[in-house]
Design a protein around this motif. Structure first.
Motif, PDB file in Angstrom:
ATOM      1  N   TYR A 204       9.795 -20.314   3.307  1.00 27.90           N
ATOM      2  CA  TYR A 204      10.129 -18.942   3.731  1.00 27.90           C
ATOM      3  C   TYR A 204       9.050 -18.337   4.648  1.00 27.90           C
ATOM      4  CZ  TYR A 204      13.986 -19.554   0.648  1.00 27.90           C
ATOM      5  OH  TYR A 204      15.124 -20.060   0.079  1.00 27.90           O
ATOM      6  N   TYR A 205       9.185 -18.680   5.927  1.00 26.87           N
ATOM      7  CA  TYR A 205       8.344 -18.129   6.987  1.00 26.87           C
ATOM      8  C   TYR A 205       9.266 -17.648   8.102  1.00 26.87           C
ATOM      9  CZ  TYR A 205       5.186 -21.272   4.550  1.00 26.87           C
ATOM     10  OH  TYR A 205       4.491 -21.926   3.573  1.00 26.87           O
ATOM     11  N   GLY A 206       8.772 -16.759   8.935  1.00 28.20           N
ATOM     12  CA  GLY A 206       9.517 -16.348  10.122  1.00 28.20           C
ATOM     13  C   GLY A 206      10.908 -15.821   9.781  1.00 28.20           C
ATOM     14  N   THR A 256       0.380 -28.711  -0.885  1.00 26.45           N
ATOM     15  CA  THR A 256      -0.848 -28.795  -0.079  1.00 26.45           C
ATOM     16  C   THR A 256      -0.421 -28.533   1.357  1.00 26.45           C
ATOM     17  OG1 THR A 256      -1.616 -30.496  -1.589  1.00 26.45           O
ATOM     18  CG2 THR A 256      -2.843 -30.243   0.462  1.00 26.45           C
ATOM     19  N   CYS A 257      -0.406 -27.262   1.720  1.00 27.40           N
ATOM     20  CA  CYS A 257       0.262 -26.882   2.957  1.00 27.40           C
ATOM     21  C   CYS A 257      -0.391 -27.541   4.173  1.00 27.40           C
ATOM     22  CB  CYS A 257       0.259 -25.360   3.103  1.00 27.40           C
ATOM     23  SG  CYS A 257       1.493 -24.816   4.284  1.00 27.40           S
ATOM     24  N   ASN A 258       0.398 -28.254   4.956  1.00 29.19           N
ATOM     25  CA  ASN A 258      -0.088 -28.955   6.147  1.00 29.19           C
ATOM     26  C   ASN A 258      -1.253 -29.890   5.857  1.00 29.19           C
ATOM     27  OD1 ASN A 258       1.376 -27.951   8.740  1.00 29.19           O
ATOM     28  ND2 ASN A 258       1.106 -26.146   7.457  1.00 29.19           N
ATOM     29  N   GLY A 259      -1.334 -30.364   4.631  1.00 28.45           N
ATOM     30  CA  GLY A 259      -2.437 -31.261   4.274  1.00 28.45           C
ATOM     31  C   GLY A 259      -3.757 -30.542   4.078  1.00 28.45           C
ATOM     32  N   GLY A 260      -3.716 -29.215   3.937  1.00 29.55           N
ATOM     33  CA  GLY A 260      -4.947 -28.412   3.803  1.00 29.55           C
ATOM     34  C   GLY A 260      -5.278 -27.753   5.129  1.00 29.55           C
ATOM     35  N   TRP A 261      -5.715 -26.509   5.039  1.00 27.86           N
ATOM     36  CA  TRP A 261      -6.001 -25.702   6.246  1.00 27.86           C
ATOM     37  C   TRP A 261      -7.120 -26.367   7.075  1.00 27.86           C
ATOM     38  CZ3 TRP A 261      -3.885 -20.856   7.630  1.00 27.86           C
ATOM     39  CH2 TRP A 261      -4.567 -20.154   8.610  1.00 27.86           C
ATOM     40  N   GLY A 262      -6.781 -26.733   8.300  1.00 24.87           N
ATOM     41  CA  GLY A 262      -7.805 -27.318   9.175  1.00 24.87           C
ATOM     42  C   GLY A 262      -8.313 -28.664   8.700  1.00 24.87           C
ATOM     43  N   PRO A 276      -3.908 -23.471  12.766  1.00 25.98           N
ATOM     44  CA  PRO A 276      -4.030 -24.451  11.683  1.00 25.98           C
ATOM     45  C   PRO A 276      -2.675 -24.793  11.052  1.00 25.98           C
ATOM     46  CG  PRO A 276      -5.638 -22.680  11.474  1.00 25.98           C
ATOM     47  CD  PRO A 276      -4.654 -22.238  12.507  1.00 25.98           C
ATOM     48  N   CYS A 277      -1.687 -23.905  11.190  1.00 27.97           N
ATOM     49  CA  CYS A 277      -0.338 -24.185  10.702  1.00 27.97           C
ATOM     50  C   CYS A 277       0.617 -23.364  11.563  1.00 27.97           C
ATOM     51  CB  CYS A 277      -0.187 -23.784   9.234  1.00 27.97           C
ATOM     52  SG  CYS A 277      -0.324 -22.006   9.001  1.00 27.97           S
ATOM     53  N   HIS A 278       1.905 -23.683  11.497  1.00 22.02           N
ATOM     54  CA  HIS A 278       2.834 -23.059  12.436  1.00 22.02           C
ATOM     55  C   HIS A 278       3.029 -21.561  12.185  1.00 22.02           C
ATOM     56  CE1 HIS A 278       5.301 -24.163   8.997  1.00 22.02           C
ATOM     57  NE2 HIS A 278       6.056 -23.154   9.332  1.00 22.02           N
ATOM     58  N   ALA A 279       2.732 -21.099  10.957  1.00 25.36           N
ATOM     59  CA  ALA A 279       2.953 -19.681  10.641  1.00 25.36           C
ATOM     60  C   ALA A 279       1.661 -18.856  10.651  1.00 25.36           C
ATOM     61  CB  ALA A 279       3.634 -19.550   9.277  1.00 25.36           C
ATOM     62  N   ALA A 280       0.567 -19.452  11.078  1.00 23.84           N
ATOM     63  CA  ALA A 280      -0.744 -18.806  10.921  1.00 23.84           C
ATOM     64  C   ALA A 280      -0.863 -17.460  11.648  1.00 23.84           C
ATOM     65  CB  ALA A 280      -1.845 -19.748  11.388  1.00 23.84           C
ATOM     66  N   GLY A 331      -3.079 -23.858  -2.042  1.00 26.90           N
ATOM     67  CA  GLY A 331      -1.699 -23.667  -1.578  1.00 26.90           C
ATOM     68  C   GLY A 331      -1.644 -23.149  -0.155  1.00 26.90           C
ATOM     69  N   CYS A 332      -0.665 -22.298   0.090  1.00 21.59           N
ATOM     70  CA  CYS A 332      -0.352 -21.858   1.452  1.00 21.59           C
ATOM     71  C   CYS A 332      -0.912 -20.464   1.705  1.00 21.59           C
ATOM     72  CB  CYS A 332       1.167 -21.854   1.630  1.00 21.59           C
ATOM     73  SG  CYS A 332       1.687 -21.216   3.217  1.00 21.59           S
ATOM     74  N   ARG A 333      -1.747 -20.343   2.714  1.00 22.35           N
ATOM     75  CA  ARG A 333      -2.363 -19.045   3.057  1.00 22.35           C
ATOM     76  C   ARG A 333      -1.304 -18.071   3.600  1.00 22.35           C
ATOM     77  NH1 ARG A 333      -4.728 -21.035   0.401  1.00 22.35           N
ATOM     78  NH2 ARG A 333      -4.198 -19.122  -0.623  1.00 22.35           N
ATOM     79  N   CYS A 334      -0.364 -18.585   4.355  1.00 26.00           N
ATOM     80  CA  CYS A 334       0.637 -17.691   4.949  1.00 26.00           C
ATOM     81  C   CYS A 334       1.560 -17.141   3.866  1.00 26.00           C
ATOM     82  CB  CYS A 334       1.426 -18.432   6.017  1.00 26.00           C
ATOM     83  SG  CYS A 334       0.350 -19.110   7.295  1.00 26.00           S
ATOM     84  N   GLN A 335       1.886 -17.977   2.892  1.00 24.98           N
ATOM     85  CA  GLN A 335       2.726 -17.513   1.798  1.00 24.98           C
ATOM     86  C   GLN A 335       1.949 -16.520   0.914  1.00 24.98           C
ATOM     87  OE1 GLN A 335       6.112 -19.602   0.165  1.00 24.98           O
ATOM     88  NE2 GLN A 335       4.721 -20.246  -1.471  1.00 24.98           N
TER      89      GLN A 335
HETATM   90 FE1  FES Z   1       1.064 -22.727   4.794  1.00 24.73          FE
HETATM   91 FE2  FES Z   1       0.349 -21.392   7.006  1.00 24.73          FE
HETATM   92  S1  FES Z   1       2.306 -22.174   6.539  1.00 24.73           S
HETATM   93  S2  FES Z   1      -0.953 -22.188   5.422  1.00 24.73           S
END
Ligand code: FES
Ligand code: SF4
Length: 385
Positions: A204-206, A256-262, A276-280, A331-335
């Motif tokens: 659930y992004y965008g 592990t969102c995108n394999g971990g941030w950065g 770092p991820c598509h929703a950042a 987990g996911c920073r954007c979430q």
């Molecule tokens: Fe998960 Fe941005 S989409 S860290």
């Protein structure tokens, strides 16, 4: 945009003690060549503010980005969007990516890609094609993608892809509208000649976050798909590989969102921001560097946005003292931002988050509400805009 399933991080690549150490080179780069797309999927994870065509990077800049990525050690390039074949230079970009040694994956709706274009992409060295599947029949495909005739065109496209010897992956994003079709989509993957199918429950992004109340599936339906996927995996062993991504809202621990941030991957937007991820970009206080001004190597090593949540040093409790912190990186920073108001908070998909129960309540409430015809907002961007 379709989901890209990145591999899990190598456990030893970053330990809890290494914190902000720059990790090894990224393995994947998601090149969002354009936000233009013929489809208008309600589950699209592209940002609500889409990049206009006039802002898109030019051919030479993308080629430089690909060269720099290869020199840094990137292995896979995902040519995505939007619909990447909306770019007139898609063949030239593919050829360049192949020439600098990248494994090239085209992530496409299959709409508007002619047999001649496929021939040209084949000659240019394209390695792999990932085709989105909105449903297992014309009615659901049109209801989700907002494009008449979409299913038939995808079916024809898949045949052309397989006839040319490309490995084909189908990517099916699952939600309340199509969850009953999971077995049929598995059958379609076999019929289309795909070697791999991704059953990816909506993230659930965008646009998907905007439409969450219309997309959220019921728990019992999600549980049923788990069994359906397990049964199909056993039945189709050696014929079709099925990857599955299940919904965060019903999980005990976060992905592990995108394999971990950065840690493993980076994305570049049509206008050139390195993320770092598509929703950042939803994390508004971060400073994103542009590939127009910085090399990929500089961005990977020093961009403030990549540094912000890299490793484990930034973590508050309960992640800070958790035994899983170097596994899922909180987990996911954007979430976390979308659901708690702070990107550094523990992702509420985690049972240790104080908001975990709230997440389950949101999912149950939205899944049990009636689907209101016409309430889901189609992604707004016309092909060729
Ligand atoms: Fe998960 Fe941005 S989409 S860290
Ligand atoms: Fe992952 Fe943080 Fe939950 Fe531990 S507390 S499992 S590190 S999200």
């Amino acid at each position: 945009m379709n989901e890209v399933v990145f591999p899990a991080p190598v456990a030893a690549s970053v330990s809890a003690e290494t914190d902000r150490r720059v990790p090894p080179p990224p393995i994947g780069l998601l090149a969002e060549l354009t936000h233009r797309c013929p489809l208008r999927c309600t589950y699209c994870s592209n940002p609500l503010e889409l990049d206009a065509r006039s802002l898109e990077l030019d051919t030479e800049t993308w080629k430089r980005v690909f060269t720099e990525a290869a020199e840094l050690g990137v292995i896979h390039i995902h040519l995505s969007g939007g619909e990447p074949t909306a770019r007139k230079d898609i063949v030239e970009l593919t050829r360049h990516a192949a020439e600098v040694g990248l494994y090239t994956n085209l992530i496409t709706s299959g709409i508007g890609v002619s047999p001649d274009k496929l021939d040209a992409l084949h000659a240019a060295g394209l390695d792999h094609i990932q085709l989105s599947l909105q449903g297992a029949d014309a009615a659901i495909t049109e209801a989700v993608g907002g494009y008449k005739g979409g299913f038939e065109r995808k079916e024809a496209f898949a045949k052309e892809v397989v006839a040319r010897g490309f490995p084909l992956t189908l990517n099916a994003v699952i939600h309340r509208t199509n969850i009953h079709q999971v077995p049929d989509m598995i059958d379609k993957a076999v019929a289309f000649g795909a070697k791999r199918l991704e059953i990816a429950h909506t993230q659930y992004y965008g646009w998907a976050l905007k439409n969450r109340a219309q997309l959220m599936p019921a728990r019992q339906d999600v549980d049923r798909t788990i069994l359906e996927v397990e049964e199909a995996r056993a039945r189709l062993k050696g014929l079709l590989v099925i990857d599955a991504v299940f919904p965060d809202y019903y999980a005990r621990y976060p992905k592990t969102c995108n394999g971990g941030w950065g840690q493993r991957t980076l994305s570049v937007t049509p206008a050139g921001l390195a993320l770092p991820c598509h929703a950042a970009q939803t994390i508004a206080h971060l400073d994103f560097w542009s590939v127009r001004d910085h090399s990929i190597a500089d961005i990977w090593a020093s961009s403030p946005a990549f540094e912000a949540y890299r490793g484990t040093d930034w973590m508050p409790e309960p992640c800070r003292s958790c035994e899983r912190k170097a596994v899922d990186f909180g987990g996911c920073r954007c979430q976390a931002l979308a659901l708690t108001g702070k990107a550094e908070n523990t992702d509420p998909a985690c049972i240790k988050s104080p908001l975990h129960l709230t997440l389950g309540e949101i999912a149950a409430r939205e899944a049990s509400a009636e689907v209101v015809p016409g309430a889901a907002v189609y992604r707004a961007f016309s092909f060729g805009a």
